[in-house]
Design a protein around this motif. Structure first.
Motif, PDB file in Angstrom:
ATOM      1  N   VAL A 119       0.842  -1.201   0.000  1.00  0.00           N
ATOM      2  CA  VAL A 119       0.000   0.000   0.000  1.00  0.00           C
ATOM      3  C   VAL A 119       0.877   1.251   0.000  1.00  0.00           C
ATOM      4  O   VAL A 119       0.612   2.217  -0.724  1.00  0.00           O
ATOM      5  N   GLY A 120       1.939   1.240   0.800  1.00  0.00           N
ATOM      6  CA  GLY A 120       2.826   2.398   0.856  1.00  0.00           C
ATOM      7  C   GLY A 120       3.550   2.667  -0.445  1.00  0.00           C
ATOM      8  O   GLY A 120       3.842   3.819  -0.777  1.00  0.00           O
ATOM      9  N   VAL A 121       3.841   1.615  -1.204  1.00  0.00           N
ATOM     10  CA  VAL A 121       4.596   1.764  -2.447  1.00  0.00           C
ATOM     11  C   VAL A 121       3.707   2.189  -3.607  1.00  0.00           C
ATOM     12  O   VAL A 121       4.101   3.020  -4.427  1.00  0.00           O
ATOM     13  N   PHE A 122       2.493   1.666  -3.681  1.00  0.00           N
ATOM     14  CA  PHE A 122       1.687   1.858  -4.883  1.00  0.00           C
ATOM     15  C   PHE A 122       0.618   2.949  -4.760  1.00  0.00           C
ATOM     16  O   PHE A 122       0.002   3.302  -5.760  1.00  0.00           O
ATOM     17  N   PHE A 123       0.412   3.475  -3.559  1.00  0.00           N
ATOM     18  CA  PHE A 123      -0.581   4.535  -3.403  1.00  0.00           C
ATOM     19  C   PHE A 123       0.093   5.840  -2.999  1.00  0.00           C
ATOM     20  O   PHE A 123       1.132   5.840  -2.320  1.00  0.00           O
ATOM     21  N   VAL A 124      -0.508   6.948  -3.416  1.00  0.00           N
ATOM     22  CA  VAL A 124      -0.042   8.266  -2.984  1.00  0.00           C
ATOM     23  C   VAL A 124      -0.305   8.399  -1.486  1.00  0.00           C
ATOM     24  O   VAL A 124      -1.388   8.055  -0.998  1.00  0.00           O
ATOM     25  N   ASN A 125       0.683   8.898  -0.761  1.00  0.00           N
ATOM     26  CA  ASN A 125       0.564   8.995   0.694  1.00  0.00           C
ATOM     27  C   ASN A 125      -0.563   9.960   1.086  1.00  0.00           C
ATOM     28  O   ASN A 125      -0.635  11.091   0.599  1.00  0.00           O
ATOM     29  N   SER A 126      -1.446   9.490   1.949  1.00  0.00           N
ATOM     30  CA  SER A 126      -2.584  10.292   2.412  1.00  0.00           C
ATOM     31  C   SER A 126      -3.147   9.624   3.656  1.00  0.00           C
ATOM     32  O   SER A 126      -2.795   8.476   3.964  1.00  0.00           O
ATOM     33  N   PRO A 127      -4.027  10.300   4.403  1.00  0.00           N
ATOM     34  CA  PRO A 127      -4.653   9.643   5.559  1.00  0.00           C
ATOM     35  C   PRO A 127      -5.402   8.368   5.164  1.00  0.00           C
ATOM     36  O   PRO A 127      -5.385   7.372   5.886  1.00  0.00           O
ATOM     37  N   GLN A 128      -6.049   8.398   3.995  1.00  0.00           N
ATOM     38  CA  GLN A 128      -6.770   7.211   3.537  1.00  0.00           C
ATOM     39  C   GLN A 128      -5.804   6.056   3.254  1.00  0.00           C
ATOM     40  O   GLN A 128      -6.122   4.890   3.512  1.00  0.00           O
ATOM     41  N   THR A 129      -4.633   6.401   2.736  1.00  0.00           N
ATOM     42  CA  THR A 129      -3.630   5.366   2.467  1.00  0.00           C
ATOM     43  C   THR A 129      -3.137   4.722   3.755  1.00  0.00           C
ATOM     44  O   THR A 129      -2.947   3.497   3.817  1.00  0.00           O
ATOM     45  N   MET A 130      -2.933   5.517   4.790  1.00  0.00           N
ATOM     46  CA  MET A 130      -2.488   4.970   6.066  1.00  0.00           C
ATOM     47  C   MET A 130      -3.538   4.030   6.663  1.00  0.00           C
ATOM     48  O   MET A 130      -3.209   2.971   7.211  1.00  0.00           O
ATOM     49  N   HIS A 190     -12.657   3.887  -5.819  1.00  0.00           N
ATOM     50  CA  HIS A 190     -13.874   3.588  -5.065  1.00  0.00           C
ATOM     51  C   HIS A 190     -13.915   4.330  -3.723  1.00  0.00           C
ATOM     52  O   HIS A 190     -14.981   4.475  -3.140  1.00  0.00           O
ATOM     53  N   ILE A 191     -12.756   4.754  -3.235  1.00  0.00           N
ATOM     54  CA  ILE A 191     -12.680   5.464  -1.958  1.00  0.00           C
ATOM     55  C   ILE A 191     -12.105   6.856  -2.207  1.00  0.00           C
ATOM     56  O   ILE A 191     -10.983   6.974  -2.720  1.00  0.00           O
ATOM     57  N   PRO A 192     -12.820   7.921  -1.897  1.00  0.00           N
ATOM     58  CA  PRO A 192     -12.299   9.278  -2.093  1.00  0.00           C
ATOM     59  C   PRO A 192     -10.980   9.477  -1.334  1.00  0.00           C
ATOM     60  O   PRO A 192     -10.843   9.079  -0.175  1.00  0.00           O
ATOM     61  N   GLY A 193     -10.016  10.077  -2.009  1.00  0.00           N
ATOM     62  CA  GLY A 193      -8.727  10.352  -1.389  1.00  0.00           C
ATOM     63  C   GLY A 193      -7.729   9.229  -1.534  1.00  0.00           C
ATOM     64  O   GLY A 193      -6.566   9.385  -1.156  1.00  0.00           O
ATOM     65  N   LEU A 194      -8.149   8.101  -2.082  1.00  0.00           N
ATOM     66  CA  LEU A 194      -7.252   6.961  -2.276  1.00  0.00           C
ATOM     67  C   LEU A 194      -6.848   6.938  -3.744  1.00  0.00           C
ATOM     68  O   LEU A 194      -7.670   6.685  -4.624  1.00  0.00           O
ATOM     69  N   LYS A 195      -5.559   7.200  -4.000  1.00  0.00           N
ATOM     70  CA  LYS A 195      -5.106   7.392  -5.371  1.00  0.00           C
ATOM     71  C   LYS A 195      -3.833   6.596  -5.627  1.00  0.00           C
ATOM     72  O   LYS A 195      -2.881   6.652  -4.839  1.00  0.00           O
ATOM     73  N   LEU A 196      -3.822   5.853  -6.731  1.00  0.00           N
ATOM     74  CA  LEU A 196      -2.624   5.117  -7.116  1.00  0.00           C
ATOM     75  C   LEU A 196      -1.555   6.086  -7.608  1.00  0.00           C
ATOM     76  O   LEU A 196      -1.860   7.090  -8.262  1.00  0.00           O
ATOM     77  N   ALA A 197      -0.299   5.789  -7.310  1.00  0.00           N
ATOM     78  CA  ALA A 197       0.817   6.626  -7.746  1.00  0.00           C
ATOM     79  C   ALA A 197       1.076   6.431  -9.238  1.00  0.00           C
ATOM     80  O   ALA A 197       0.950   5.322  -9.760  1.00  0.00           O
ATOM     81  N   LYS A 198       1.428   7.511  -9.919  1.00  0.00           N
ATOM     82  CA  LYS A 198       1.740   7.421 -11.346  1.00  0.00           C
ATOM     83  C   LYS A 198       3.000   6.602 -11.575  1.00  0.00           C
ATOM     84  O   LYS A 198       3.059   5.777 -12.485  1.00  0.00           O
ATOM     85  N   ASN A 199       4.004   6.848 -10.775  1.00  0.00           N
ATOM     86  CA  ASN A 199       5.258   6.093 -10.847  1.00  0.00           C
ATOM     87  C   ASN A 199       5.583   5.579  -9.457  1.00  0.00           C
ATOM     88  O   ASN A 199       6.263   6.252  -8.665  1.00  0.00           O
ATOM     89  N   PRO A 200       5.092   4.395  -9.096  1.00  0.00           N
ATOM     90  CA  PRO A 200       5.257   3.882  -7.727  1.00  0.00           C
ATOM     91  C   PRO A 200       6.726   3.826  -7.308  1.00  0.00           C
ATOM     92  O   PRO A 200       7.583   3.314  -8.032  1.00  0.00           O
ATOM     93  N   HIS A 201       6.984   4.363  -6.132  1.00  0.00           N
ATOM     94  CA  HIS A 201       8.352   4.330  -5.598  1.00  0.00           C
ATOM     95  C   HIS A 201       8.329   4.162  -4.084  1.00  0.00           C
ATOM     96  O   HIS A 201       8.744   3.126  -3.554  1.00  0.00           O
ATOM     97  N   SER A 202       7.838   5.165  -3.378  1.00  0.00           N
ATOM     98  CA  SER A 202       7.817   5.163  -1.913  1.00  0.00           C
ATOM     99  C   SER A 202       6.845   6.244  -1.442  1.00  0.00           C
ATOM    100  O   SER A 202       6.481   7.138  -2.215  1.00  0.00           O
ATOM    101  N   PRO A 203       6.417   6.196  -0.174  1.00  0.00           N
ATOM    102  CA  PRO A 203       5.481   7.224   0.313  1.00  0.00           C
ATOM    103  C   PRO A 203       6.010   8.641   0.152  1.00  0.00           C
ATOM    104  O   PRO A 203       5.238   9.580  -0.073  1.00  0.00           O
ATOM    105  N   GLU A 204       7.329   8.824   0.276  1.00  0.00           N
ATOM    106  CA  GLU A 204       7.893  10.174   0.165  1.00  0.00           C
ATOM    107  C   GLU A 204       7.836  10.715  -1.265  1.00  0.00           C
ATOM    108  O   GLU A 204       7.706  11.932  -1.466  1.00  0.00           O
ATOM    109  N   LYS A 205       7.919   9.843  -2.267  1.00  0.00           N
ATOM    110  CA  LYS A 205       8.059  10.304  -3.646  1.00  0.00           C
ATOM    111  C   LYS A 205       6.817  10.098  -4.497  1.00  0.00           C
ATOM    112  O   LYS A 205       6.736  10.617  -5.609  1.00  0.00           O
ATOM    113  N   ASN A 206       5.875   9.312  -4.019  1.00  0.00           N
ATOM    114  CA  ASN A 206       4.686   9.044  -4.826  1.00  0.00           C
ATOM    115  C   ASN A 206       3.831  10.297  -5.019  1.00  0.00           C
ATOM    116  O   ASN A 206       3.631  11.052  -4.072  1.00  0.00           O
ATOM    117  N   GLU A 207       3.322  10.480  -6.211  1.00  0.00           N
ATOM    118  CA  GLU A 207       2.439  11.618  -6.500  1.00  0.00           C
ATOM    119  C   GLU A 207       1.502  11.278  -7.641  1.00  0.00           C
ATOM    120  O   GLU A 207       1.679  10.286  -8.329  1.00  0.00           O
TER     121      GLU A 207
END
Length: 394
Positions: free
Chosen positions: A320-331, A377-394
Motif C-alpha cells: 500500500v505504501g509503495v503503490f498509493f499516494v501517501n494520504s490519511p486514507q492510504t495509512m 472507489h474510496i475518495p482520497g485513495l489514489k494510485l501513484a503514477k510512478n510507484p516508488h515510496s510514500p515520500e516520492k509518490n504523486e
C-alpha cells in the motif's frame, strides 16, 4: 549589372518572417523560433524598434542519437532483485538484505543468492524484457524459491540445490506469462505457484528411501551444517534476554525470507530505511498489526513470537505504501490490509497445514490485489503514477 543588383535586393527583401536557432540541452535538441528583424532601413522603412528578438516558441526535438539505458551487471541485478522482494529498487538495500539473511541463516542466504542468480540468468538466456531485468523484477521470486527450498526442501544439499535451480529457473517463465494477463503488480504470485506446486505434491520432497541412500554419501556436508548450527545458536543467544513477543515485529519481517531471527529483521528494516524511512514505518507497523490480530484471534504465542502472523501483514502494508499516494486514507488502508492479511493467514494456515505445507505469501497476494482494486472507489485513495515510496509518490 543593374539587373544583378535588383535581383539581389529582391532576394534580400523577401527573407522569411522568422528564423530558427537549434541548441543542445543534455540529450535533447531544442529548436527556438525567432521573428525576423533587420536594421536595414530598406527592410524597416517605418523605423520601428528593432531590439534583439524574443523567442516565439521553443520546441523540443527528439534526438535519435540518445544512448539506450545501461544494462545492469549480473551482481548489481542480483542485489537489486533481492531488494525487490520487499519493493526496494536499490542494489545497496538488496546487498544489506543479503547480509542480514547471512547473519540469521548463512545456508539460506546462499540458496537465496543461488535462486536469484538462476532466475536472472534464465531471463537473460531466453531473451525476456531488458527493462524488467534492469528493475530487478525477474529475480526476486527466484530469491524466495531459494529461501523456501532451504527450509522446506530436501534435507541434503545436492537435492536442495537442485530444487532451487529448477524452481528458480521456472519463476521468470511464470512471471512472463502472468504479465500478459494481470493488469496489476505481480506481487509474489510466481513464487507461490512454483513453490506450492512442489510442496503440495511432494511434501516431504524426497522419499525416505532416497534420503537413506544418500545419508552417507553427503556426510561431507555435516561439518558445514555444524558450523551453521553453531552460528545460529550464537545469534539466538544475543537476543535471549528479550521477550520474544516484543521482538515479533522484527522476527516477522525476517520471516518474509523464511528466516527466524530478529537480528535479520532489524537489518532488513535498516535496508528499507536506506530506501525510504516511511516505507520502513509501514513494514514495522504492518508486522506489529499482524501480531496483534493473531493475539486477538487466540493464536499460539510461540507462532506469534516466531513472526508467522506478521510477515504477510508486513508485505501487504508495504505494498500500500509503495503503490498509493501517501494520504490519511492510504495509512488507514495500510493498517486494514495488514489486519486482513493476518486474518486470512489464520484461515489458510490450517488448510495448507493439513497437507504438510505452509501457505507462504498467498494471504499477502490476495489482500494486496484487493487493496489495489480499491482505487477509484474510496475518495482520497489514489494510485501513484510512478510507484516508488510514500515520500516520492504523486
Amino acid at each position: 549589372m543593374t539587373s544583378i543588383i535588383s535581383l539581389a535586393s529582391s532576394c534580400y527583401r523577401q527573407r522569411p518572417p522568422q528564423w530558427r536557432q537549434v541548441t543542445f540541452a543534455g540529450n535533447k535538441i531544442v529548436q527556438t523560433v525567432f521573428p525576423a528583424f533587420s536594421s536595414t532601413p530598406a527592410y524597416n522603412p517605418e523605423k520601428k524598434d528593432d531590439s534583439p528578438p524574443s523567442p516565439l516558441e521553443t520546441t523540443p526535438v527528439t534526438n535519435d542519437a540518445v544512448l539506450p539505458p545501461r544494462d545492469l551487471g549480473a551482481l548489481e541485478a542480483a542485489t537489486k532483485s533481492m531488494g525487490q522482494v520487499i519493493f526496494l529498487g536499490s542494489p545497496a538495500s538488496g546487498g544489506v538484505i543479503f547480509a542480514s539473511l547471512a547473519l540469521g541463516d548463512p545456508k539460506l542466504a546462499a540458496y537465496a543468492a543461488l535462486g536469484t542468480i538462476t532466475a536472472n540468468t534464465t531471463s537473460k538466456i531466453i531473451g525476456l524484457d531488458k527493462q524488467t531485468w534492469n528493475n530487478g523484477l525477474w529475480g526476486y521470486n527466484g530469491a524466495l524459491i531459494g529461501c523456501a527450498a532451504s527450509v522446506f526442501g530436501p534435507a541434503h544439499y545436492p537435492y536442495t540445490a537442485l530444487s532451487t535451480l529448477v524452481g528458480a529457473a521456472a519463476t521468470p517463465l511464470v512471471s512472463a506469462s502472468l504479465k500478459s494477463v494481470l493488469a496489476q503488480p505481480q506481487w509474489t504470485w510466481s513464487f507461490n505457484i512454483v513453490a506450492l506446486t512442489s510442496l503440495l505434491r511432494t511434501r516431504p520432497l524426497l522419499p525416505s528411501s532416497i534420503e537413506d541412500t544418500f545419508s552417507t554419501s553427503t556426510a561431507g556436508f555435516q561439518d558445514v551444517q555444524k558450523l551453521f548450527d553453531t552460528f545460529d545458536a550464537s545469534v539466538k543467544a544475543m537476543t535471549s534476554g528479550v521477550d520474544p513477543v516484543v521482538l515479533s515485529p522484527l522476527t516477522g519481517i525476517s520471516q518474509i525470507f523464511v528466516v527466524n531471527s530478529p537480528l535479520s529483521g532489524a537489518g532488513i528494516v535498516a535496508a528499507t530505511s536506506m530506501y525510504s524511512p516511511m516505507l520502513a514505518l509501514h513494514a514495522v507497523g504492518g508486522c506489529a498489526t499482524g501480531s496483534i490480530v493473531g493475539y486477538l484471534l487466540g493464536a499460539d504465542l510461540s507462532a506469534i513470537s516466531d513472526g508467522l502472523w506478521g510477515y504477510n501483514s508486513c508485505l501487504a502494508s508495504m505494498a500500500v505504501g509503495v503503490f498509493f499516494v501517501n494520504s490519511p486514507q492510504t495509512m488507514v488502508l495500510s493498517v486494514a490490509s495488514a489486519a486482513a492479511s493476518a486474518a486470512l493467514f489464520g484461515a489458510m494456515g490450517p488448510l495448507f497445514g493439513a497437507y504438510g505445507a505452509p501457505c507462504l505469501t498467498l494471504p499477502f497476494c490476495t489482500v494486496a490485489t484487493a487493496s489495489y482494486l480499491l482505487e477509484g472507489h474510496i475518495p482520497g485513495l489514489k494510485l501513484a503514477k510512478n510507484p516508488h515510496s510514500p515520500e516520492k509518490n504523486e
